[in-house]
Write a protein that holds these residues in place. Structure first.
Motif, short mmCIF file in Angstrom:
data_model
loop_
_atom_site.label_atom_id
_atom_site.label_comp_id
_atom_site.label_asym_id
_atom_site.label_seq_id
_atom_site.Cartn_x
_atom_site.Cartn_y
_atom_site.Cartn_z
N LEU A 195 -8.81 7.58 -5.07
CA LEU A 195 -9.11 8.37 -6.25
C LEU A 195 -8.04 8.13 -7.31
CD1 LEU A 195 -9.96 11.81 -4.61
CD2 LEU A 195 -11.56 10.18 -5.60
N LYS A 196 -8.46 8.06 -8.56
CA LYS A 196 -7.49 7.94 -9.64
C LYS A 196 -6.84 9.29 -9.86
CE LYS A 196 -8.79 4.22 -12.67
NZ LYS A 196 -9.16 3.85 -14.02
N LEU A 197 -5.55 9.29 -10.05
CA LEU A 197 -4.86 10.53 -10.31
C LEU A 197 -5.13 10.96 -11.75
CD1 LEU A 197 -1.51 9.81 -8.49
CD2 LEU A 197 -3.45 11.13 -7.68
N ARG A 198 -5.30 12.25 -11.95
CA ARG A 198 -5.69 12.77 -13.25
C ARG A 198 -4.54 12.86 -14.24
NH1 ARG A 198 -11.20 13.09 -13.80
NH2 ARG A 198 -12.08 13.76 -11.85
N TYR A 199 -3.35 13.14 -13.75
CA TYR A 199 -2.23 13.42 -14.65
C TYR A 199 -1.03 12.56 -14.31
CZ TYR A 199 -5.00 17.65 -15.28
OH TYR A 199 -6.01 18.52 -15.51
N LEU A 200 -0.13 12.43 -15.26
CA LEU A 200 1.16 11.82 -15.00
C LEU A 200 2.07 12.92 -14.50
CD1 LEU A 200 1.63 9.58 -18.17
CD2 LEU A 200 0.97 8.87 -15.88
N VAL A 203 3.96 14.53 -10.64
CA VAL A 203 3.60 14.97 -9.30
C VAL A 203 3.05 16.39 -9.30
CG1 VAL A 203 4.51 15.45 -7.00
CG2 VAL A 203 5.25 13.42 -8.23
N ARG A 204 3.68 17.30 -10.02
CA ARG A 204 3.28 18.71 -9.98
C ARG A 204 1.86 18.93 -10.48
NH1 ARG A 204 8.83 21.58 -11.97
NH2 ARG A 204 10.01 21.14 -10.08
N LYS A 205 1.51 18.32 -11.61
CA LYS A 205 0.17 18.50 -12.15
C LYS A 205 -0.88 17.88 -11.24
CE LYS A 205 1.10 19.07 -17.05
NZ LYS A 205 0.82 18.56 -18.39
N ASN A 206 -0.59 16.71 -10.68
CA ASN A 206 -1.53 16.08 -9.76
C ASN A 206 -1.69 16.90 -8.49
OD1 ASN A 206 -2.69 13.64 -10.79
ND2 ASN A 206 -0.60 12.86 -10.91
N ASP A 207 -0.61 17.46 -7.99
CA ASP A 207 -0.68 18.30 -6.80
C ASP A 207 -1.52 19.54 -7.06
OD1 ASP A 207 0.13 18.94 -4.07
OD2 ASP A 207 1.29 20.56 -5.00
N ALA A 208 -1.32 20.16 -8.22
CA ALA A 208 -2.10 21.35 -8.57
C ALA A 208 -3.58 20.99 -8.72
CB ALA A 208 -1.57 21.96 -9.87
N TRP A 209 -3.88 19.85 -9.34
CA TRP A 209 -5.27 19.43 -9.52
C TRP A 209 -5.92 19.15 -8.16
CZ3 TRP A 209 -7.62 14.84 -8.03
CH2 TRP A 209 -8.94 14.71 -8.43
N LEU A 210 -5.19 18.48 -7.28
CA LEU A 210 -5.74 18.12 -5.98
C LEU A 210 -5.99 19.36 -5.12
CD1 LEU A 210 -6.63 15.74 -4.28
CD2 LEU A 210 -4.30 15.54 -3.43
N ARG A 211 -5.09 20.33 -5.17
CA ARG A 211 -5.28 21.58 -4.42
C ARG A 211 -6.51 22.33 -4.94
NH1 ARG A 211 -0.57 23.90 -1.63
NH2 ARG A 211 1.04 22.29 -1.61
N THR A 212 -6.65 22.39 -6.26
CA THR A 212 -7.81 23.07 -6.85
C THR A 212 -9.10 22.35 -6.47
OG1 THR A 212 -6.45 23.80 -8.70
CG2 THR A 212 -8.83 23.86 -9.02
N SER A 216 0.85 -1.19 0.00
CA SER A 216 0.00 0.00 0.00
C SER A 216 0.88 1.23 0.00
CB SER A 216 -0.93 0.01 1.20
OG SER A 216 -0.19 0.12 2.38
N SER A 217 0.38 2.28 -0.63
CA SER A 217 1.14 3.52 -0.67
C SER A 217 0.22 4.67 -0.31
CB SER A 217 1.72 3.73 -2.07
OG SER A 217 0.67 3.83 -3.01
N PRO A 218 0.77 5.72 0.29
CA PRO A 218 -0.07 6.87 0.61
C PRO A 218 -0.56 7.53 -0.67
CG PRO A 218 2.24 7.35 1.04
CD PRO A 218 2.16 5.91 0.67
N GLY A 219 -1.74 8.06 -0.62
CA GLY A 219 -2.29 8.71 -1.80
C GLY A 219 -3.52 9.49 -1.42
N PRO A 220 -4.31 9.87 -2.41
CA PRO A 220 -5.53 10.61 -2.11
C PRO A 220 -6.45 9.83 -1.19
CG PRO A 220 -5.06 10.63 -4.45
CD PRO A 220 -4.10 9.67 -3.82
#
Length: 57
Positions: free
Chosen positions: A16-21, A23-32, A4-8
């Motif tokens: 939750l499935k991550l939207r982008y490949l 880290v930076r884009k996923n972080d920006a999406w999650l913050r938004t 297991s790994s930490p995630g959303p």
């Protein structure tokens, strides 16, 4: 818990499935996403904007 790994935060027992490949884009999406959910909660609680000022009704 091996493998297991930490995630959303899980939703209905699933991560939750991550939207982008990447880290930076996923972080920006999650913050938004979090900001939009917080704003929706505040609006549902009576947050309004009058004359350029935010206020809870």
């Amino acid at each position: 818990m091996s493998g297991s790994s930490p995630g959303p935060r899980p939703k209905n027992g699933h991560r939750l499935k991550l939207r982008y490949l990447g880290v930076r884009k996923n972080d920006a999406w999650l913050r938004t996403r979090c900001a939009s959910m917080n704003l929706r909660t505040l609006v549902n609680s009576g947050l309004t904007r009058e004359n350029g000022v935010w206020a809870l009704a």
